[in-house]
Design a protein around this motif. Structure first.
Motif, PDB file in Angstrom:
ATOM      1  N   ASP A  39      -2.787 -52.723 -24.208  1.00  9.25           N
ATOM      2  CA  ASP A  39      -1.683 -51.895 -23.713  1.00  9.25           C
ATOM      3  C   ASP A  39      -1.962 -50.414 -23.939  1.00  9.25           C
ATOM      4  O   ASP A  39      -1.833 -49.586 -23.028  1.00  9.25           O
ATOM      5  N   VAL A  40      -2.363 -50.061 -25.138  1.00  8.94           N
ATOM      6  CA  VAL A  40      -2.628 -48.654 -25.461  1.00  8.94           C
ATOM      7  C   VAL A  40      -3.846 -48.151 -24.700  1.00  8.94           C
ATOM      8  O   VAL A  40      -3.849 -47.031 -24.177  1.00  8.94           O
ATOM      9  N   TYR A  41      -4.887 -48.976 -24.615  1.00  9.71           N
ATOM     10  CA  TYR A  41      -6.091 -48.563 -23.891  1.00  9.71           C
ATOM     11  C   TYR A  41      -5.763 -48.208 -22.442  1.00  9.71           C
ATOM     12  O   TYR A  41      -6.133 -47.140 -21.944  1.00  9.71           O
ATOM     13  N   ASP A  42      -5.063 -49.092 -21.739  1.00 15.29           N
ATOM     14  CA  ASP A  42      -4.802 -48.827 -20.325  1.00 15.29           C
ATOM     15  C   ASP A  42      -3.809 -47.696 -20.134  1.00 15.29           C
ATOM     16  O   ASP A  42      -3.940 -46.901 -19.203  1.00 15.29           O
ATOM     17  N   ALA A  43      -2.825 -47.594 -21.017  1.00 18.21           N
ATOM     18  CA  ALA A  43      -1.838 -46.514 -20.898  1.00 18.21           C
ATOM     19  C   ALA A  43      -2.490 -45.147 -21.089  1.00 18.21           C
ATOM     20  O   ALA A  43      -2.236 -44.212 -20.327  1.00 18.21           O
ATOM     21  N   LEU A  44      -3.337 -45.015 -22.106  1.00 17.98           N
ATOM     22  CA  LEU A  44      -3.957 -43.723 -22.377  1.00 17.98           C
ATOM     23  C   LEU A  44      -4.988 -43.342 -21.318  1.00 17.98           C
ATOM     24  O   LEU A  44      -5.144 -42.163 -20.991  1.00 17.98           O
ATOM     25  N   SER A  45      -5.693 -44.322 -20.774  1.00 16.86           N
ATOM     26  CA  SER A  45      -6.752 -44.023 -19.803  1.00 16.86           C
ATOM     27  C   SER A  45      -6.236 -43.972 -18.366  1.00 16.86           C
ATOM     28  O   SER A  45      -7.015 -43.980 -17.419  1.00 16.86           O
ATOM     29  N   SER A  46      -4.909 -43.907 -18.203  1.00 15.31           N
ATOM     30  CA  SER A  46      -4.284 -43.808 -16.885  1.00 15.31           C
ATOM     31  C   SER A  46      -3.482 -42.518 -16.776  1.00 15.31           C
ATOM     32  O   SER A  46      -2.955 -42.030 -17.771  1.00 15.31           O
ATOM     33  N   ASP A  47      -3.393 -41.977 -15.564  1.00 20.85           N
ATOM     34  CA  ASP A  47      -2.511 -40.837 -15.326  1.00 20.85           C
ATOM     35  C   ASP A  47      -1.071 -41.286 -15.473  1.00 20.85           C
ATOM     36  O   ASP A  47      -0.675 -42.337 -14.964  1.00 20.85           O
ATOM     37  N   ARG A  48      -0.267 -40.485 -16.182  1.00 22.00           N
ATOM     38  CA  ARG A  48       1.149 -40.773 -16.343  1.00 22.00           C
ATOM     39  C   ARG A  48       1.956 -39.607 -15.796  1.00 22.00           C
ATOM     40  O   ARG A  48       1.426 -38.524 -15.532  1.00 22.00           O
ATOM     41  N   ILE A  49       3.237 -39.802 -15.652  1.00 19.88           N
ATOM     42  CA  ILE A  49       4.114 -38.748 -15.143  1.00 19.88           C
ATOM     43  C   ILE A  49       4.049 -37.513 -16.033  1.00 19.88           C
ATOM     44  O   ILE A  49       4.073 -36.382 -15.573  1.00 19.88           O
ATOM     45  N   TYR A  50       3.951 -37.734 -17.336  1.00 20.01           N
ATOM     46  CA  TYR A  50       4.054 -36.649 -18.305  1.00 20.01           C
ATOM     47  C   TYR A  50       2.707 -36.146 -18.840  1.00 20.01           C
ATOM     48  O   TYR A  50       2.662 -35.220 -19.637  1.00 20.01           O
ATOM     49  N   ARG A  51       1.555 -36.750 -18.401  1.00 22.93           N
ATOM     50  CA  ARG A  51       0.252 -36.259 -18.842  1.00 22.93           C
ATOM     51  C   ARG A  51      -0.860 -36.860 -17.981  1.00 22.93           C
ATOM     52  O   ARG A  51      -0.679 -37.902 -17.343  1.00 22.93           O
ATOM     53  N   ASP A  52      -2.022 -36.187 -17.995  1.00 24.18           N
ATOM     54  CA  ASP A  52      -3.207 -36.710 -17.326  1.00 24.18           C
ATOM     55  C   ASP A  52      -3.861 -37.786 -18.189  1.00 24.18           C
ATOM     56  O   ASP A  52      -3.635 -37.856 -19.409  1.00 24.18           O
ATOM     57  N   ARG A  53      -4.676 -38.601 -17.557  1.00 25.56           N
ATOM     58  CA  ARG A  53      -5.350 -39.669 -18.294  1.00 25.56           C
ATOM     59  C   ARG A  53      -6.338 -39.099 -19.313  1.00 25.56           C
ATOM     60  O   ARG A  53      -6.856 -38.001 -19.157  1.00 25.56           O
ATOM     61  N   TRP A  54      -6.574 -39.860 -20.366  1.00 26.18           N
ATOM     62  CA  TRP A  54      -7.561 -39.487 -21.369  1.00 26.18           C
ATOM     63  C   TRP A  54      -8.939 -39.989 -20.949  1.00 26.18           C
ATOM     64  O   TRP A  54      -9.055 -41.037 -20.290  1.00 26.18           O
ATOM     65  N   PRO A  55     -10.002 -39.302 -21.362  1.00 30.04           N
ATOM     66  CA  PRO A  55     -11.347 -39.862 -21.185  1.00 30.04           C
ATOM     67  C   PRO A  55     -11.470 -41.175 -21.958  1.00 30.04           C
ATOM     68  O   PRO A  55     -10.805 -41.369 -22.983  1.00 30.04           O
ATOM     69  N   ILE A  56     -12.333 -42.067 -21.476  1.00 31.19           N
ATOM     70  CA  ILE A  56     -12.479 -43.376 -22.110  1.00 31.19           C
ATOM     71  C   ILE A  56     -12.968 -43.235 -23.552  1.00 31.19           C
ATOM     72  O   ILE A  56     -12.485 -43.925 -24.453  1.00 31.19           O
ATOM     73  N   ASP A  57     -13.928 -42.334 -23.802  1.00 32.73           N
ATOM     74  CA  ASP A  57     -14.444 -42.208 -25.161  1.00 32.73           C
ATOM     75  C   ASP A  57     -13.361 -41.724 -26.129  1.00 32.73           C
ATOM     76  O   ASP A  57     -13.276 -42.179 -27.277  1.00 32.73           O
ATOM     77  N   LYS A  58     -12.502 -40.834 -25.679  1.00 32.11           N
ATOM     78  CA  LYS A  58     -11.402 -40.355 -26.519  1.00 32.11           C
ATOM     79  C   LYS A  58     -10.393 -41.479 -26.776  1.00 32.11           C
ATOM     80  O   LYS A  58      -9.871 -41.626 -27.896  1.00 32.11           O
ATOM     81  N   THR A  59     -10.129 -42.275 -25.744  1.00 29.43           N
ATOM     82  CA  THR A  59      -9.209 -43.414 -25.883  1.00 29.43           C
ATOM     83  C   THR A  59      -9.742 -44.410 -26.909  1.00 29.43           C
ATOM     84  O   THR A  59      -9.004 -44.861 -27.801  1.00 29.43           O
ATOM     85  N   LEU A  60     -11.036 -44.757 -26.790  1.00 33.11           N
ATOM     86  CA  LEU A  60     -11.627 -45.711 -27.716  1.00 33.11           C
ATOM     87  C   LEU A  60     -11.680 -45.140 -29.135  1.00 33.11           C
ATOM     88  O   LEU A  60     -11.496 -45.882 -30.115  1.00 33.11           O
ATOM     89  N   SER A  61     -11.897 -43.834 -29.255  1.00 28.72           N
ATOM     90  CA  SER A  61     -11.922 -43.210 -30.586  1.00 28.72           C
ATOM     91  C   SER A  61     -10.563 -43.309 -31.261  1.00 28.72           C
ATOM     92  O   SER A  61     -10.470 -43.591 -32.461  1.00 28.72           O
ATOM     93  N   LEU A  62      -9.492 -43.077 -30.491  1.00 27.75           N
ATOM     94  CA  LEU A  62      -8.155 -43.196 -31.068  1.00 27.75           C
ATOM     95  C   LEU A  62      -7.898 -44.626 -31.541  1.00 27.75           C
ATOM     96  O   LEU A  62      -7.402 -44.843 -32.650  1.00 27.75           O
ATOM     97  N   ILE A  63      -8.238 -45.594 -30.692  1.00 31.88           N
ATOM     98  CA  ILE A  63      -8.028 -46.999 -31.065  1.00 31.88           C
ATOM     99  C   ILE A  63      -8.831 -47.331 -32.317  1.00 31.88           C
ATOM    100  O   ILE A  63      -8.336 -47.991 -33.240  1.00 31.88           O
ATOM    101  N   TYR A  64     -10.064 -46.862 -32.384  1.00 30.29           N
ATOM    102  CA  TYR A  64     -10.915 -47.114 -33.556  1.00 30.29           C
ATOM    103  C   TYR A  64     -10.305 -46.498 -34.809  1.00 30.29           C
ATOM    104  O   TYR A  64     -10.268 -47.129 -35.874  1.00 30.29           O
TER     105      TYR A  64
END
Length: 351
Positions: free
Chosen positions: A247-272
């Motif tokens: 859930d967090v991976y797909d939400a962060l790596s997708s464009d949302r109404i309130y922000r642009d998507r995160w790069p995949i490496d940044k998303t994985l770093s946060l999860i890690y």
């Protein structure tokens, strides 16, 4: 093919994948002069396109599931969500349809031996909620398969994952689509969506308690700071612990109404970095092992300032793919295997 931000489109670029809106094809593959459609893309909140050009002719993007399977799932979840918005009851027939669908999805995932080469899909403002549910389901099944769940367990995991956000049908739309930061009151309201979804589904005999555990528990955290119950560690069932990562991976790596998507490496770093706090550490390690840090077709910047596109992956080296330097002044485009050099490293993904 490669992924390009709409604002960076150039006339020589050719559309590599069709553009759909509510299952209607807006543009077919092969379309050129894409700049003329920029306003329409903006209207649909489509910020990225897959294109083909001189740098991407040999780049393969292997989808984990086919477009037909993805679109069918979006239609099914859209229908259920719409019925809930109208206060119509979901019945066991609806759940049986979902069970048949996720069974077919699992067949396709397990038959695909090129795991996780492409999970960056094009969502727009009209289908985000439903496309997100499909992606979360796919990611959950991949992780469940990686840790050795059997077929029946994967089916229960998939059913709960595809239903995980149905409770958002009980949240006011102005809160769900608010472009600004939520107030404390609004955040408290949105935290009720797992409980709402659970209550709407719990009386149905076709959905098991293990699937329902995902609907209720996908926002719980290992340290007890999650919601709606604030339970900790082993009190959180394995299935919602899996879906929480997806859930967090797909939400962060997708464009949302309130922000642009995160790069995949940044998303994985946060999860890690959230291992043991938000996420199950063992599950995080397994998840990262099947995810490319820099997916095929993404654009990156090297530590020497040059820009490149990721052409293919090196097994077991998620941060060192094969790349092609982006330099339109050269007829021959330099290709580099980053596992063969100690000096060149990826600085960041460019999105």
């Amino acid at each position: 093919m490669r992924l390009v931000k709409v604002e960076n489109l150039e006339n020589h670029m050719e559309l590599a994948r069709p553009i759909y809106n509510q299952n209607h094809c807006l543009l077919t593959a092969g379309q050129k002069n894409l700049n003329q459609y920029k306003d329409k893309f903006k209207e649909l909140s489509i910020n990225y396109l897959y294109i083909e050009d001189q740098f991407s002719y040999d780049i393969e993007l292997n989808d984990v599931v086919s477009r037909n399977v993805r679109e069918k799932g979006i239609r099914l979840t859209n229908k259920l969500y719409s019925n809930l918005l109208k206060d119509k009851e979901i019945d066991n027939k609806d759940i049986r349809n979902l069970k048949a669908y996720v069974s077919n999805m699992i067949d396709e995932i397990l038959a695909n031996n090129k795991i996780m080469m492409n999970m960056v899909d094009i969502k727009n403002k009209d289908n985000y909620t439903f496309a997100h549910s499909i992606n979360v389901t796919v990611l959950s099944v991949l992780l469940g398969n990686k840790i050795g769940l059997n077929r029946l367990q994967l089916e229960k995991l998939a059913l709960g994952s595809i239903c995980h956000d149905l409770g958002k049908s009980g949240i006011p739309e102005e809160i769900l689509k608010k472009p600004d930061k939520l107030t404390e009151e609004e955040y408290n309201i949105i935290q009720e969506h797992p409980r709402i979804g659970f209550e709407r589904l719990r009386e149905l005999s076709e959905i098991t308690p293990t699937s329902l555990a995902i609907v209720l528990g996908h926002h719980e955290k290992l340290d007890g700071s999650g919601y709606p119950r604030g339970i900790k560690a082993d009190d959180i069932h394995l299935f919602p612990r899996i879906t929480a990562i997806a859930d967090v991976y797909d939400a962060l790596s997708s464009d949302r109404i309130y922000r642009d998507r995160w790069p995949i490496d940044k998303t994985l770093s946060l999860i890690y970095n959230e291992r043991g706090v938000h996420f199950d550490p063992e599950l995080v390690n397994k998840f990262i092992s099947i995810m490319p840090f820099y997916p095929n077709g993404c654009q990156i910047e090297l530590n020497d300032g040059r820009k490149a596109v990721v052409v293919s992956q090196n097994q077991g080296k998620p941060s060192q793919p094969n790349i092609r330097i982006l330099d339109s002044d050269k007829k021959w485009q330099e290709k580099i295997d980053l596992t063969t050099t100690e000096t060149l490293k990826i600085q960041q993904e460019i999105i």
